[in-house]
Design a protein around this motif. Structure first.
Motif, short mmCIF file in Angstrom:
data_model
loop_
_atom_site.label_atom_id
_atom_site.label_comp_id
_atom_site.label_asym_id
_atom_site.label_seq_id
_atom_site.Cartn_x
_atom_site.Cartn_y
_atom_site.Cartn_z
N ASN A 144 3.62 1.94 2.24
CA ASN A 144 4.47 2.17 3.41
C ASN A 144 5.92 1.82 3.12
OD1 ASN A 144 2.39 3.10 5.02
ND2 ASN A 144 2.05 1.14 6.05
N VAL A 174 -8.34 1.61 9.70
CA VAL A 174 -7.20 2.39 9.21
C VAL A 174 -7.41 3.85 9.54
CG1 VAL A 174 -6.72 0.74 7.37
CG2 VAL A 174 -8.24 2.67 6.93
N CYS A 195 -5.57 -2.59 -7.11
CA CYS A 195 -5.44 -3.77 -6.25
C CYS A 195 -4.99 -4.98 -7.06
CB CYS A 195 -6.75 -4.04 -5.53
SG CYS A 195 -8.16 -4.34 -6.62
N ALA A 203 -2.92 9.55 9.09
CA ALA A 203 -1.91 8.76 8.37
C ALA A 203 -0.68 9.61 8.07
CB ALA A 203 -2.50 8.21 7.08
N GLU A 210 -6.80 10.32 6.44
CA GLU A 210 -5.63 10.85 5.75
C GLU A 210 -4.76 11.73 6.65
OE1 GLU A 210 -4.47 13.47 1.76
OE2 GLU A 210 -6.55 12.87 2.13
N PRO A 265 1.28 3.99 9.07
CA PRO A 265 -0.18 3.89 9.15
C PRO A 265 -0.67 2.45 8.98
CG PRO A 265 0.45 5.78 7.82
CD PRO A 265 1.71 5.02 8.10
N GLU A 266 -1.56 2.01 9.84
CA GLU A 266 -2.13 0.67 9.76
C GLU A 266 -2.83 0.48 8.42
OE1 GLU A 266 -2.66 -2.79 10.08
OE2 GLU A 266 -2.18 -2.13 12.12
N ASN A 267 -2.65 -0.70 7.81
CA ASN A 267 -3.26 -0.92 6.49
C ASN A 267 -3.83 -2.32 6.31
OD1 ASN A 267 -0.96 -2.47 6.17
ND2 ASN A 267 0.06 -1.03 4.79
N TYR A 268 -3.85 -3.12 7.39
CA TYR A 268 -4.40 -4.47 7.25
C TYR A 268 -5.91 -4.40 7.47
CZ TYR A 268 -4.77 -9.52 7.33
OH TYR A 268 -5.11 -10.82 7.04
N ILE A 269 -6.63 -4.07 6.38
CA ILE A 269 -8.05 -3.76 6.49
C ILE A 269 -8.92 -4.96 6.84
CG2 ILE A 269 -7.85 -1.82 4.91
CD1 ILE A 269 -9.04 -3.60 2.73
N GLY A 319 1.93 -1.52 12.03
CA GLY A 319 0.95 -0.58 12.54
C GLY A 319 1.14 -0.31 14.02
N THR A 344 0.80 -1.22 0.00
CA THR A 344 0.00 0.00 0.00
C THR A 344 0.83 1.27 0.00
OG1 THR A 344 -0.14 0.03 2.42
CG2 THR A 344 -1.86 -1.17 1.24
#
Length: 210
Positions: A11, A123, A195, A129, A126, A114-118, A84, A9
């Protein structure tokens, strides 16, 4: 000198770019190599692996790629793991991996992003993040300075909880949590195709523009 970046994503790309600015190292996309099953040998004076944290260790798909790729013997290998919250205690697994590949393990650094494991976690918006990413800069620069000097990254303080997460919870995480059914398209999908392009396993496809 080479930065081997695995990023889903952004990071990892952000961290790699910051490190490259400080060290002048070339950035190589592991996403591309993994997706095309490219295991051609890599020659470098040092290797910097920038990867996300999956279940308090490096992603298995990255570990498997490293296992199939020849790097030569005695090359210093640094690991930068984005997360995260925290990375647990992955050190012994990284040391074993380096030993198997005859690489010289130079330590691991934790970079909170920023956390991104949806599939499991909410999450940040903006603004939050951006704040988290900006807050990571000192830690990235500190790691880059150590790498540029040729020294080992500082040893981290880890407790029993960290070891339980990396040693015991990680296998359970892959067995019970890592499921593709948790990812699906909603009506809000814009059809941009990012994606599908980013998926290193080729598991995502476009259908009727979604």
């Amino acid at each position: 000198h080479m930065i081997l970046c695995f990023s889903g994503t952004g990071n990892g790309l952000y961290i790699s770019g910051r490190i490259a600015e400080a060290t002048g190292d070339e950035i190589i996309s592991l996403n591309d190599r993994i997706k095309t099953a490219d295991y051609s040998s890599i020659t470098a004076e040092r290797l910097i692996f920038v990867v996300p944290t999956y279940g308090w260790r490096i992603p298995r798909v990255v570990e498997q790629w490293i296992g199939k790729t020849d790097f030569g013997a005695g090359i210093p290998a640094y690991f930068i793991m984005s997360c995260g919250a925290e990375i647990g205690a992955p050190e012994k697994f990284l040391e074993n991996l380096c030993s198997e590949k005859k690489l010289r393990y130079m330590g691991v650094s934790e970079i909170v992003m920023p956390e991104n494991y949806i599939a499991m976690f909410p999450v940040p918006d903006e603004a939050e993040a951006r704040k988290i990413a900006e807050g990571s800069i000192p830690d990235i620069e500190k790691a880059a300075h150590v790498i540029a000097s040729g020294e080992s990254l500082p040893q981290r303080d880890t407790g029993i909880t960290d070891h339980i997460k990396s040693d015991i919870v990680n296998p359970l995480f892959y067995t019970f949590v890592v499921k593709s059914k948790k990812f699906y398209s909603l009506d809000t999908c814009s059809g941009c195709g990012l994606c599908a392009e980013a998926c290193h396993e080729g598991a995502i496809g476009m259908e009727d523009g979604k």
